[in-house]
Design a protein around this motif. Structure first.
Motif, PDB file in Angstrom:
ATOM      1  N   PHE A 110       0.834  -1.198   0.000  1.00 50.16           N
ATOM      2  CA  PHE A 110       0.000   0.000   0.000  1.00 50.16           C
ATOM      3  C   PHE A 110       0.869   1.248   0.000  1.00 50.16           C
ATOM      4  O   PHE A 110       0.529   2.256  -0.626  1.00 50.16           O
ATOM      5  CB  PHE A 110      -0.936   0.000   1.220  1.00 50.16           C
ATOM      6  CG  PHE A 110      -1.817   1.207   1.261  1.00 50.16           C
ATOM      7  CD1 PHE A 110      -2.886   1.329   0.377  1.00 50.16           C
ATOM      8  CD2 PHE A 110      -1.564   2.246   2.142  1.00 50.16           C
ATOM      9  CE1 PHE A 110      -3.692   2.457   0.388  1.00 50.16           C
ATOM     10  CE2 PHE A 110      -2.371   3.383   2.156  1.00 50.16           C
ATOM     11  CZ  PHE A 110      -3.437   3.488   1.273  1.00 50.16           C
ATOM     12  N   TYR A 158      -7.843   9.456   1.527  1.00 47.81           N
ATOM     13  CA  TYR A 158      -7.782   7.996   1.671  1.00 47.81           C
ATOM     14  C   TYR A 158      -8.830   7.549   2.689  1.00 47.81           C
ATOM     15  O   TYR A 158      -8.837   8.017   3.821  1.00 47.81           O
ATOM     16  CB  TYR A 158      -6.380   7.568   2.129  1.00 47.81           C
ATOM     17  CG  TYR A 158      -5.303   7.823   1.093  1.00 47.81           C
ATOM     18  CD1 TYR A 158      -5.076   6.913   0.061  1.00 47.81           C
ATOM     19  CD2 TYR A 158      -4.530   8.977   1.127  1.00 47.81           C
ATOM     20  CE1 TYR A 158      -4.106   7.156  -0.908  1.00 47.81           C
ATOM     21  CE2 TYR A 158      -3.561   9.226   0.165  1.00 47.81           C
ATOM     22  CZ  TYR A 158      -3.357   8.315  -0.853  1.00 47.81           C
ATOM     23  OH  TYR A 158      -2.410   8.551  -1.816  1.00 47.81           O
ATOM     24  N   PRO A 216     -10.032   4.160   4.320  1.00 44.99           N
ATOM     25  CA  PRO A 216     -10.044   2.708   4.546  1.00 44.99           C
ATOM     26  C   PRO A 216     -11.399   2.298   5.144  1.00 44.99           C
ATOM     27  O   PRO A 216     -11.879   2.959   6.072  1.00 44.99           O
ATOM     28  CB  PRO A 216      -8.929   2.487   5.583  1.00 44.99           C
ATOM     29  CG  PRO A 216      -8.273   3.813   5.781  1.00 44.99           C
ATOM     30  CD  PRO A 216      -9.203   4.867   5.290  1.00 44.99           C
ATOM     31  N   ILE A 250     -10.625   2.083   0.235  1.00 50.30           N
ATOM     32  CA  ILE A 250      -9.666   0.993   0.486  1.00 50.30           C
ATOM     33  C   ILE A 250     -10.338  -0.143   1.255  1.00 50.30           C
ATOM     34  O   ILE A 250     -10.994   0.101   2.274  1.00 50.30           O
ATOM     35  CB  ILE A 250      -8.468   1.539   1.300  1.00 50.30           C
ATOM     36  CG1 ILE A 250      -7.901   2.795   0.621  1.00 50.30           C
ATOM     37  CG2 ILE A 250      -7.386   0.480   1.465  1.00 50.30           C
ATOM     38  CD1 ILE A 250      -7.057   3.661   1.559  1.00 50.30           C
ATOM     39  N   GLY A 275     -10.030  -4.413   2.664  1.00 48.08           N
ATOM     40  CA  GLY A 275      -9.127  -5.523   2.977  1.00 48.08           C
ATOM     41  C   GLY A 275      -9.581  -6.845   2.392  1.00 48.08           C
ATOM     42  O   GLY A 275     -10.539  -6.911   1.617  1.00 48.08           O
ATOM     43  N   LEU A 287      -9.086  -5.179   6.700  1.00 49.60           N
ATOM     44  CA  LEU A 287      -7.814  -4.432   6.735  1.00 49.60           C
ATOM     45  C   LEU A 287      -7.156  -4.582   8.105  1.00 49.60           C
ATOM     46  O   LEU A 287      -7.844  -4.587   9.127  1.00 49.60           O
ATOM     47  CB  LEU A 287      -8.070  -2.948   6.471  1.00 49.60           C
ATOM     48  CG  LEU A 287      -8.421  -2.544   5.043  1.00 49.60           C
ATOM     49  CD1 LEU A 287      -8.850  -1.076   4.999  1.00 49.60           C
ATOM     50  CD2 LEU A 287      -7.252  -2.783   4.096  1.00 49.60           C
ATOM     51  N   TYR A 339      -4.277   0.349   9.330  1.00 50.01           N
ATOM     52  CA  TYR A 339      -5.003   1.263   8.434  1.00 50.01           C
ATOM     53  C   TYR A 339      -5.878   2.252   9.203  1.00 50.01           C
ATOM     54  O   TYR A 339      -6.399   3.200   8.615  1.00 50.01           O
ATOM     55  CB  TYR A 339      -5.848   0.482   7.423  1.00 50.01           C
ATOM     56  CG  TYR A 339      -5.026  -0.094   6.287  1.00 50.01           C
ATOM     57  CD1 TYR A 339      -4.925   0.569   5.070  1.00 50.01           C
ATOM     58  CD2 TYR A 339      -4.335  -1.288   6.441  1.00 50.01           C
ATOM     59  CE1 TYR A 339      -4.166   0.047   4.032  1.00 50.01           C
ATOM     60  CE2 TYR A 339      -3.564  -1.813   5.411  1.00 50.01           C
ATOM     61  CZ  TYR A 339      -3.484  -1.140   4.212  1.00 50.01           C
ATOM     62  OH  TYR A 339      -2.731  -1.648   3.193  1.00 50.01           O
ATOM     63  N   PRO A 386     -10.667   6.535   8.330  1.00 50.42           N
ATOM     64  CA  PRO A 386     -11.363   5.242   8.261  1.00 50.42           C
ATOM     65  C   PRO A 386     -12.876   5.431   8.342  1.00 50.42           C
ATOM     66  O   PRO A 386     -13.366   6.270   9.095  1.00 50.42           O
ATOM     67  CB  PRO A 386     -10.830   4.485   9.488  1.00 50.42           C
ATOM     68  CG  PRO A 386      -9.531   5.158   9.812  1.00 50.42           C
ATOM     69  CD  PRO A 386      -9.735   6.602   9.467  1.00 50.42           C
TER      70      PRO A 386
END
Lengths: 235, 235
Positions: free
Chosen positions: B155, B167, B169, B190, B192, B198, B202, B208
């Motif tokens: 990543f 970003y 996640p 993003i 996992g 993930l 992260y 997030p």
């Protein structure tokens, strides 16, 4: 050799997690718990024995054949037999209505998303993929035992039983966008077959909606479309 | 007998629709078009011949073996060989970043949803399911040739190349809800691995987010979660 029969009265929960969910959520349906002779006798095993005993479900520990017959490639060490049973759908809340779904994997994933979004009921208009097939149940990741569902021979039968509620058929030919529409409750989110979608006759049912999408693809995958609609109805 | 090789330089588009999409969208990648001796010589066949000729892609009509080797249970009458090729991802727009996805069917479905929501790029952090596998391509329903993608060893490599952007996640441990957050653009959504999600590291990447869901299921299916996030970022 025992194997799953589509027209039989029972189905099977394959794998420890599903068996635990069955025994916890719907113990009245469970008829037998099978534990493979190869199962390690560990703490999980002890918990399973305790739970099956508490729920008065017979335990069978010496039938290895049934694991070969039912579990296929998966290395399953625990399974349970349970009675097939339909539930009366509540008139409140959000329903997902699937008209002639043909893919068992999709069906299982849709049940999983339905549980994630607290769907009150799942209506399946037959002919349809077998919701009781162990593959469907397994791909629902346990959600199968959380979501009330019922099978109907026609959409008219379902609508007659449910009466007044908001009906939203999801169709590529709809003119209203789901993201620009305030969804009423209780409501039914209605989806067609994976390959063919809903017939044009559904353009006259309730308020047809579409999910905004580019022209690069014909449509979204069925379970993805259902999940987006459930999200849109929940926020 | 020719068959698909994960480490080889080529892959295959199976089925008439995919071959048309390859020849229309990425003709520079196409190296051979195979038509089964069993293919009916109809109008579609004539169009395919014309398109392959126009794009100067060699046509092979007498190799039945390759259909047995590549098409498996599917009854494919047309296929094309094409060069594997990564694309440079644009810095604009929405990216989907998949960290170690393990299921080829999911990957194909995610590509399909990515095309439906005009995703600018798909980044895959390896190790990962093979995006070039004919099964992945087929489950993308042609979208494979519409969505630019690139593979990254980590990543950090991806983030270094992309620099400043938002970003997001998607993690069950996130505290912010996607439906209560105004997503910035350009951004990276993003996700996992299917089984593990993930890693906690992260939680320190960007902002997030989580999708609101009940506690009845552990999580949504990966492709469903991606589709919901793409919808949320698009509306």
């Amino acid at each position: 050799m025992e194997k799953y029969e589509k027209d039989g009265p029972v189905s099977y929960a394959l794998g420890t997690q599903l068996v635990f969910t069955l025994l916890s959520e719907r113990p009245e349906l469970a008829t037998k718990v099978y534990i493979s002779p190869k199962q390690v006798r560990d703490e999980t095993y002890a918990k399973l024995i305790a739970l099956a005993t508490e729920k008065k479900v017979p335990l069978i520990e010496n039938n290895e054949k049934i694991f070969h017959a039912l579990s296929g490639k998966d290395n399953v060490m625990t399974l349970a037999e349970f009675k097939k049973s339909l539930q009366i759908l509540p008139k409140e809340g959000i329903h997902v209505v699937l008209v002639n779904p043909s893919n068992m994997g999709n069906l299982g994933t849709i049940i999983r998303s339905a549980a994630a979004f607290n769907v009150a009921g799942l209506a399946i208009i037959t002919p349809a993929a077998d919701i009781y097939d162990p593959k469907t149940i397994r791909s629902s990741m346990g959600a199968f035992f959380h979501v009330p569902f019922h099978l109907y021979a026609s959409f008219a039968d379902y609508q007659k039983e449910m009466g007044e509620r908001a009906y939203y058929p999801f169709m590529l030919k709809a003119s209203a966008l789901v993201n620009e529409t305030a969804l009423q409750k209780p409501c039914s989110l209605i989806f067609g077959n994976e390959a063919t979608g809903l017939p044009d006759s559904y353009l006259k049912v309730g308020m047809p909606l579409k999910i905004p999408q580019s022209s690069l693809v014909d449509s979204l995958n069925l379970d993805n479309a259902v999940s987006i609609a459930l999200y849109a109805a929940s926020i």
